[in-house]
Design an enzyme around this catalytic site. Structure first.
Site, short mmCIF file in Angstrom:
data_model
loop_
_atom_site.label_atom_id
_atom_site.label_comp_id
_atom_site.label_asym_id
_atom_site.label_seq_id
_atom_site.Cartn_x
_atom_site.Cartn_y
_atom_site.Cartn_z
CG ASN A 154 -10.65 7.63 -0.16
OD1 ASN A 154 -10.17 8.61 0.40
ND2 ASN A 154 -10.37 7.33 -1.41
CD GLU A 252 -2.77 15.63 -5.62
OE1 GLU A 252 -3.24 14.97 -6.57
OE2 GLU A 252 -1.82 16.41 -5.76
CB CYS A 286 -8.30 8.85 -5.63
SG CYS A 286 -6.74 8.59 -4.83
P1 NAD Z 1 -15.53 15.37 -0.73
O1 NAD Z 1 -14.99 16.33 -1.72
O2 NAD Z 1 -17.00 15.25 -0.60
O3 NAD Z 1 -15.00 15.73 0.73
C1 NAD Z 1 -13.61 15.91 1.00
C2 NAD Z 1 -13.47 16.80 2.22
O4 NAD Z 1 -13.95 18.11 1.94
C3 NAD Z 1 -14.26 16.33 3.43
O5 NAD Z 1 -13.51 16.56 4.61
C4 NAD Z 1 -15.48 17.23 3.38
O6 NAD Z 1 -16.11 17.36 4.64
C5 NAD Z 1 -14.86 18.53 2.94
N1 NAD Z 1 -15.79 19.51 2.36
C6 NAD Z 1 -17.01 19.28 1.83
N2 NAD Z 1 -17.55 20.45 1.39
C7 NAD Z 1 -16.64 21.42 1.65
C8 NAD Z 1 -16.59 22.83 1.41
N3 NAD Z 1 -17.59 23.47 0.83
N4 NAD Z 1 -15.50 23.51 1.79
C9 NAD Z 1 -14.45 22.87 2.35
N5 NAD Z 1 -14.43 21.54 2.61
C10 NAD Z 1 -15.52 20.82 2.26
O7 NAD Z 1 -14.84 13.95 -1.06
P2 NAD Z 1 -15.10 12.53 -0.36
O8 NAD Z 1 -16.45 12.05 -0.79
O9 NAD Z 1 -14.78 12.61 1.09
O10 NAD Z 1 -13.97 11.63 -1.05
C11 NAD Z 1 -14.11 11.03 -2.30
C12 NAD Z 1 -13.38 11.83 -3.36
O11 NAD Z 1 -12.04 12.03 -2.99
C13 NAD Z 1 -13.32 11.14 -4.71
O12 NAD Z 1 -13.57 12.06 -5.74
C14 NAD Z 1 -11.88 10.65 -4.79
O13 NAD Z 1 -11.38 10.48 -6.09
C15 NAD Z 1 -11.17 11.73 -4.07
N6 NAD Z 1 -9.89 11.24 -3.58
C16 NAD Z 1 -8.76 11.68 -4.22
C17 NAD Z 1 -7.52 11.25 -3.80
C18 NAD Z 1 -6.26 11.74 -4.47
O14 NAD Z 1 -5.22 11.70 -3.85
N7 NAD Z 1 -6.32 12.21 -5.70
C19 NAD Z 1 -7.42 10.36 -2.72
C20 NAD Z 1 -8.58 9.92 -2.10
C21 NAD Z 1 -9.82 10.39 -2.54
#
Ligand code: NAD
Length: 488
Positions: A154, A252, A286
């Site tokens: 995002n 995060e 987020c």
């Molecule tokens: P996601 O957890 O699906 O993916 C995040 C990252 O993790 C990606 O690079 C993905 O390829 C990787 N990943 C997936 N499976 C993995 C595994 N088994 N091991 C290691 N890495 C793996 O999240 P998303 O759909 O990309 O993003 C949306 C989420 O992110 C929402 O929950 C949002 O709230 C959160 N978010 C949080 C913040 C914050 O700062 N708190 C900021 C932006 C987004």
């Protein structure tokens, strides 16, 4: 149709294809007929090569003086600024962020690089008075080593940079594994660092399937820390892997951010800000506002203002200058959001949106109408779970205390805002609200890079990013005591 050249991984200062030759198209979520680019769909082999390249580059990078590392980051800031429009357009086409916000995000990337370049000139330790007058005692902060950076789709410029820039300036080397929905922007960052003169292996990017590559990266023996932003499900899995290896980790994660509107608030201003927090970028931040908790005596008037504004929002393809919100990122995300909307219909009263916009403009994209529910109870599914879409639930509260209690009644604790002119109420809220980022008369989304960023409860691993807080995660402390050779 013109064949797009594949963008390869950036490993050890070279563009490296996937060892199995696999690639993936990246399509524009505003119009899925449009292929924005093609990337390598890599394997554990490329992850190992990147981790080894980062390990090899570490001693020389770590040894460089802070100001020398700073010059490279400052140069990268300059180069990214020069490519702002191009990278913003790529970002907008790749993951559907409205172009105006995409420009803002790339500018944020420039600012982050400048800020952390400045850190290269600042102190990395303290002098501590020793109990012995002849002893010089001080601390020095040293890098951790190779850092794995795992990021969501995002904020594909801002998040990789708010993690990588501090990691790099404090002397770590980096392997970035971007989200599968936004790999092209991450590769543009690699180009920027390469042009800025970053030595080979200091910053690496590997694109491909998240779970396979993520696990391989965290489990690689060269990796000494992992910084992650994304969902709670993946975050807790990463925490377990990192704990099993005894490496440092930082998570995060999700949010269910509330805006509390008290009866004395300026309702027009509050409605503008709540709608912006809930609907810009289709609610995919987020820190997006997903609950508005409103004192009962003004909730009808407030709801009317919100609905009037939401119905007028321009939903457009992301690169359209008029777009207030564009599409959501992909098909599965759209299905998930529409499912929540269906659930919401049984939990509250739908007063705006509730489906997908109709017409040719929307036929090939993942659009969702900006949606508002009223009369939602605090424990409803749509008031508890992170939806990550343009959906706002209005919840009535009987008093300011009750509003805070409702706001705190979720597992998340990322950000919150309060609308009021009552200083006493604001001070109570600041004291009692269980979130990492507390706003008064401001949007739940929208943070400043020089201040700590992170959440309470399930939103974070108690760590903070950005500003001076970043030094805590990306360094370890060495305490030094020097005594005269012959004794005092
Ligand atoms: P996601 O957890 O699906 O993916 C995040 C990252 O993790 C990606 O690079 C993905 O390829 C990787 N990943 C997936 N499976 C993995 C595994 N088994 N091991 C290691 N890495 C793996 O999240 P998303 O759909 O990309 O993003 C949306 C989420 O992110 C929402 O929950 C949002 O709230 C959160 N978010 C949080 C913040 C914050 O700062 N708190 C900021 C932006 C987004």
């Amino acid at each position: 149709m013109r064949q797009l050249a594949t963008k390869h991984n950036w490993i050890g200062g070279q563009w490296v294809p996937s060892s199995n030759g696999e690639t993936r198209e990246v399509r524009n979520p505003s119009n899925t007929d449009e292929v924005v680019g093609v990337v390598a769909w890599s394997t554990e082999k490329e992850i190992a090569a990147a981790a080894e390249a980062a390990q090899e580059a570490l001693p020389a990078w770590k040894k460089l003086a802070g100001p020398a590392r700073a010059r490279i980051l400052a140069k990268a800031a300059q180069i990214l600024a020069g490519r702002l429009e191009e990278v913003a357009t790529l970002l907008s086409r790749e993951q559907g962020k409205p172009i105006g916000e995409a420009r803002g995000e790339v500018q944020r990337g420039v600012d982050l690089l400048q800020y952390y370049a400045g850190e290269g000139w600042r102190s990395v330790g303290d002098v501590i008075p020793s109990a012995s007058a002849d002893t010089l005692m001080f601390t020095v902060r040293e890098p951790l080593g190779v850092v794995a950076v795992i990021t969501p789709w995002n904020f594909p410029v801002a998040i990789p940079l708010w993690k990588s820039a501090p990691a790099l300036i404090y002397g770590n080397t980096v392997v970035l594994k971007p989200a599968a929905d936004a790999p092209l922007t991450a590769l543009a960052i690699a180009e920027v660092f390469a042009e800025a003169g970053m030595p080979p292996g200091v910053f690496n990017v590997v694109t491909g399937p998240g779970s396979k590559l993520g696990d391989a990266l965290i489990n690689h023996e060269a990796v000494k820390a992992v910084t992650f932003t994304g969902s709670n499900a993946v975050g807790s899995h990463i925490a377990q892997l990192a704990a099993a290896r005894g490496i440092k980790y930082q998570l995060e994660m999700g949010g269910k951010n509330a805006a509390i509107v008290l009866a004395d608030a300026d309702l027009d201003k509050a409605a503008d800000i709540v709608v912006s927090g809930a609907m810009r970028f289709a609610g995919q931040k987020c820190t997006a506002t997903s609950r508005a908790i409103v004192e009962r005596k003004v909730i009808d008037a407030f709801a009317e203002k919100v609905v009037e504004r939401v119905r007028a929002l321009p939903v457009r393809p992301a690169t359209d200058e008029e777009a207030y919100l564009g599409p959501v990122v992909n098909q599965s995300q759209r299905e998930k959001i529409l499912q929540y909307i269906e659930t919401g219909k049984g939990e509250g009263r739908l007063v705006a949106g509730g489906g997908t916009p109709q017409g040719e403009l929307y036929a090939k994209g993942y659009f969702v109408e900006p949606t508002v529910f009223v009369d939602v109870l605090p424990d409803a599914t749509i008031a508890q779970e992170e939806i990550f879409g343009p959906v706002l639930a209005l919840i009535p509260a009987e008093s300011p205390e009750h509003a805070i209690e409702i706001a705190n009644g979720v597992r998340y604790g990322l950000s919150a805002s309060l609308f009021t002119n009552d200083l006493t109420a604001a001070l109570r809220y600041i004291r009692e609200i269980e979130v990492g980022m507390v706003r008064v008369n401001a949007e739940t989304a929208g943070v400043e890079l020089q201040a700590p960023f992170g959440g309470y409860k399930a939103s974070s691993s108690y760590s903070r990013e950005q500003g001076r807080a970043a030094i805590e995660f990306f360094t370890q402390v060495k305490t030094v005591a020097i005594m005269p050779a012959g004794g005092p």
